[in-house]
Design a protein around this motif. Structure first.
Motif, PDB file in Angstrom:
ATOM      1  N   LEU A  45       0.819  -1.209   0.000  1.00  0.00           N
ATOM      2  CA  LEU A  45       0.000   0.000   0.000  1.00  0.00           C
ATOM      3  C   LEU A  45       0.855   1.262   0.000  1.00  0.00           C
ATOM      4  N   ILE A  46       1.951   1.238   0.741  1.00  0.00           N
ATOM      5  CA  ILE A  46       2.861   2.386   0.719  1.00  0.00           C
ATOM      6  C   ILE A  46       3.453   2.556  -0.677  1.00  0.00           C
ATOM      7  N   ALA A  47       3.875   1.459  -1.299  1.00  0.00           N
ATOM      8  CA  ALA A  47       4.425   1.534  -2.650  1.00  0.00           C
ATOM      9  C   ALA A  47       3.383   2.045  -3.641  1.00  0.00           C
ATOM     10  N   LEU A  48       2.133   1.577  -3.515  1.00  0.00           N
ATOM     11  CA  LEU A  48       1.081   2.076  -4.404  1.00  0.00           C
ATOM     12  C   LEU A  48       0.858   3.571  -4.201  1.00  0.00           C
ATOM     13  N   GLY A  49       0.910   4.022  -2.952  1.00  0.00           N
ATOM     14  CA  GLY A  49       0.737   5.444  -2.685  1.00  0.00           C
ATOM     15  C   GLY A  49       1.859   6.288  -3.250  1.00  0.00           C
ATOM     16  N   VAL A  50       3.057   5.751  -3.249  1.00  0.00           N
ATOM     17  CA  VAL A  50       4.218   6.510  -3.718  1.00  0.00           C
ATOM     18  C   VAL A  50       4.337   6.468  -5.240  1.00  0.00           C
ATOM     19  N   PHE A  51       4.089   5.312  -5.848  1.00  0.00           N
ATOM     20  CA  PHE A  51       4.413   5.125  -7.259  1.00  0.00           C
ATOM     21  C   PHE A  51       3.227   5.203  -8.223  1.00  0.00           C
TER      22      PHE A  51
END
Length: 140
Positions: A45-51
């Motif tokens: 979820l953090i990666a989806l939010g960032v990328f």
């Protein structure tokens, strides 16, 4: 801060020992899967939010929110059937014992409020934003 090499190795060893102990406890209690799943979902979820683009991020957050609401409604449906068809101890049965209102009524009220909240939330999410000033006539 410049620690001497033995202190660095000691801290590294203590940290490694703590991680090893946590892994052993997780394996022994059967929660290793929960830790791995929780960490991987959180990192994803953090990666989806960032990328991802903001539109995709908003879609993913809305999708997860609706999924959580549907899961809660499923749990409330189960509680309703437990409360009306069986004598199994539940939150609704506890409320019935405390208030005198039947457990099936409590379960129905919780289920109805969940459906209402989901409906209002979906309505608010999918409302189209109004175009301010688009309909106002121009003054000359």
């Amino acid at each position: 801060m410049n620690l001497p090499m033995p202190a660095r190795w000691g801290m590294l060893g203590a940290g490694g020992l703590l991680v090893l102990l946590l892994a052993v406890v997780c394996v022994m209690t059967g929660t290793l899967y929960s830790w791995v799943a929780g960490l991987s979902i959180g990192i994803s979820l953090i990666a989806l939010g960032v990328f991802t683009k903001p539109n995709w991020g908003q879609f993913i957050v809305n999708f997860l929110a609706v999924q959580c609401c549907l899961d809660a409604l499923s749990d409330l449906k189960t509680l309703f059937f437990i409360s009306t068809l069986t004598g199994i101890q539940s939150d609704a049965a506890n409320m019935a014992r405390m208030t005198g209102v039947p457990a099936s009524i409590w379960a129905f009220l919780w289920l109805a409020s969940g459906v209402l909240l989901l409906g209002v939330t979906l309505w608010l999410i999918f409302q189209r934003p109004s175009r301010k000033g688009a309909a106002a006539p121009s003054a000359r």
